[in-house]
Design a protein around this motif. Structure first.
Motif, PDB file in Angstrom:
ATOM      1  N   GLU A 415       0.847  -1.188   0.000  1.00  8.98           N
ATOM      2  CA  GLU A 415       0.000   0.000   0.000  1.00  8.98           C
ATOM      3  C   GLU A 415       0.884   1.241   0.000  1.00  8.98           C
ATOM      4  OE1 GLU A 415      -3.988   1.833   2.150  1.00  8.98           O
ATOM      5  OE2 GLU A 415      -3.404  -0.270   2.394  1.00  8.98           O
ATOM      6  N   ALA A 422      -1.741  -1.414  -3.948  1.00  7.33           N
ATOM      7  CA  ALA A 422      -2.880  -1.504  -3.045  1.00  7.33           C
ATOM      8  C   ALA A 422      -3.174  -0.108  -2.470  1.00  7.33           C
ATOM      9  CB  ALA A 422      -2.556  -2.485  -1.922  1.00  7.33           C
ATOM     10  N   PRO A 423      -4.441   0.221  -2.264  1.00  6.65           N
ATOM     11  CA  PRO A 423      -5.611  -0.658  -2.310  1.00  6.65           C
ATOM     12  C   PRO A 423      -6.370  -0.649  -3.636  1.00  6.65           C
ATOM     13  CG  PRO A 423      -6.239   1.420  -1.328  1.00  6.65           C
ATOM     14  CD  PRO A 423      -4.772   1.546  -1.670  1.00  6.65           C
ATOM     15  N   ASP A 472     -11.062   1.184  -5.268  1.00  4.02           N
ATOM     16  CA  ASP A 472     -10.442   0.714  -4.034  1.00  4.02           C
ATOM     17  C   ASP A 472     -11.112  -0.613  -3.677  1.00  4.02           C
ATOM     18  OD1 ASP A 472      -9.798   0.126  -1.375  1.00  4.02           O
ATOM     19  OD2 ASP A 472      -9.659   2.240  -0.800  1.00  4.02           O
TER      20      ASP A 472
END
Length: 509
Positions: A415, A422-423, A472
């Motif tokens: 992330e 990510a996300p 997301d």
């Protein structure tokens, strides 16, 4: 279908070349919220006349500079948004949306950054007012499902036209994109065609071979280990490819951003700029996949990496060229490209299979090691049919453990503030994974990915009446990160949703 509209054959200079320090001033002062705005503006008179006025007036301050720009340039067209529709199903909404995303007129005037195209085409939407290379394959999946065969054919004509004029398909149809390409999906696009005419096949085959030459330029004079343009020759003399850009200056569409990144790096700015541009060619702009330190874009290292997805696509292109050449009676060419494909597949299995981690990944050719971490790119060898059944089973287990998220397939497990991490989840990667897993019989995992992705997109559609560039998939909220806001439209989301819905309907019959 306007297939015979003349197009320019010269390579036009980009707006940064035409407008020099005026361009730098506008972009460095961030006069517009989006760095793509000024490069897409239409000059009202010859660039030499604008620059003469610039030299004479030298506007001071943002207000004077803005007034100067407004006197001398027309703004680009407003973003193409996804018009909300509370009544239609998502499939019907997408079918109606194609016409909102079609461009039929010749773009721009003589000094525009827009590259002219001979035939109608579908754009992604939002800030993306031109056709993009790899986006279009996933858009065309949906067009084919909806019976928009004429648009599929005209978009293929456009891509062939670009290769015939420029030697490759640029990232997008702007002069400032001509220094690079994007993931080479043309061979797969041609397989969506329903035009059986032999002359069409010959023209497209010639374009594919010329595109292959572009990716392989410098191959014959390259010692091992070493790299030249897109080609990497490894220590065992195997040849694979990397992403690369012919320019080493800030991207015009993200000029201020690139200058800021390079200022924070501890190496030559030209190297940083080329790595940023090469990542833009990958389509994954940007991702921890290209970074030495996931927390810092200044550590980008794209040109040192042999990407598994790029090489799988070139394998598919080589296989397709071999098959088309054989069908047209050219046995010599067919044998040559079949050999190339076989050698590439062997090299992918040697360098990109990380047995101890049960995944495919990228190879850092300078440091002679695989790069860290599972990513959605590791599903491409399944999509291409290169993996062994045992490797495919391992990849499926790794993907389910590490990449399966509540809302679809993760791009990476890291992330960051980058949009290809990510996300966020992306439509093209869902399709590659689902198709690859189905190819090896891992239908249950393919169904989970498809169902979770469709649920994500449908939930947002129910809330907003629109489709978006990215989602997301961890938290069920609008995607963020990257250099620009999430965009509505959106070509490849529309196409993948259509294809997955059609696949689900077929299964239920």
């Amino acid at each position: 279908m306007n297939r015979h509209v003349p197009v320019a054959n010269s390579v036009p200079p980009g707006p940064d070349e035409l407008f020099g320090d005026l361009f730098v001033a506008v972009q460095q002062r961030r006069l517009f919220g989006d760095g793509k705005t000024f490069p897409d503006m239409e000059p009202r008179r010859a660039p030499a006349d604008i620059m003469a006025a610039w030299d004479a007036q030298r506007p001071q301050g943002d207000d004077e500079l803005r007034a100067f720009v407004e006197r001398n340039f027309d703004p680009p067209p407003p973003p193409r948004l996804d018009p909300p529709d509370d009544q239609a199903s998502i499939g019907d909404h997408i079918a109606a949306l194609w016409d909102d995303l079609v461009v039929t007129a010749q773009p721009g005037g003589p000094w525009s950054s827009a590259l002219p195209l001979p035939s109608p085409y579908v754009i992604p939407g939002g800030r993306f007012r031109e056709i993009y290379y790899w986006d279009s394959y996933f858009t065309m999946l949906g067009l084919a499902i909806d019976g928009r065969d004429a648009l599929v054919e005209s978009m293929l004509d456009n891509f062939v036209s670009l290769i015939e004029r420029y030697g490759h398909i640029p990232n997008g149809t702007r002069s400032y994109f001509l220094s690079r390409s994007q993931p080479p999906f043309l061979a797969l696009m041609t397989q969506l065609s329903r035009d059986p005419a032999p002359d069409v096949h010959r023209r497209r085959l010639a374009a594919l071979r010329r595109e292959h030459d572009y990716w392989m330029q410098g191959e014959n004079h390259l010692a091992a280990p070493g790299a030249s343009a897109h080609v990497v020759r490894l220590s065992d003399d195997a040849v694979l490819n990397r992403y690369w850009d012919a320019s080493d200056t800030p991207r015009p569409e993200a000029y201020a951003e690139d200058v800021a990144v390079a200022a924070g790096a501890d190496r030559p700015t030209a190297d940083v700029y080329r790595d940023l541009r090469a990542a833009a060619e990958s389509g994954w702009d940007f991702s921890s996949r290209w970074l030495r330190d996931a927390a810092s874009l200044a550590t980008i290292d794209t040109c040192a990496i042999v990407p598994v997805d790029l090489n799988c696509l070139l394998y598919l292109s080589e296989r397709h060229i071999a098959e088309e050449s054989a069908a047209l009676g050219d046995a010599t060419t067919a044998a040559d490209y079949r050999r190339r494909a076989d050698q590439r597949a062997a090299a992918i299995l040697h360098y990109c299979w990380i047995a101890e981690e049960r995944r495919f990944g990228d190879w850092h050719w300078i440091e002679r090691r695989p790069t860290a971490g599972a990513t959605a790119a590791g599903l491409y060898p399944l999509f291409a049919g290169i993996a062994t059944p045992e490797q495919a089973a391992d990849v499926a287990r790794t993907a389910e453990r590490d990449l399966l998220a509540p809302g679809g397939l993760r791009t990476t497990t890291v992330e960051t503030a980058q949009q290809w991490d990510a996300p966020n989840g992306w439509a093209p990667l869902q399709w590659i994974a689902v198709a690859g897993l189905r190819r090896y019989g891992h239908d249950a995992l393919a169904d989970m990915i498809a169902d979770r992705w469709l649920s994500t997109v449908e939930a947002f559609y129910d809330q907003t009446g629109a489709l978006f560039e990215k989602y997301d998939i961890e938290h069920g909220r609008p995607a963020s990160g990257g250099e620009y806001p999430n965009q509505q439209g959106f070509g490849w989301t529309n196409g993948v949703v259509k294809a997955l819905l059609a696949e689900r309907d077929k299964q239920r019959r």
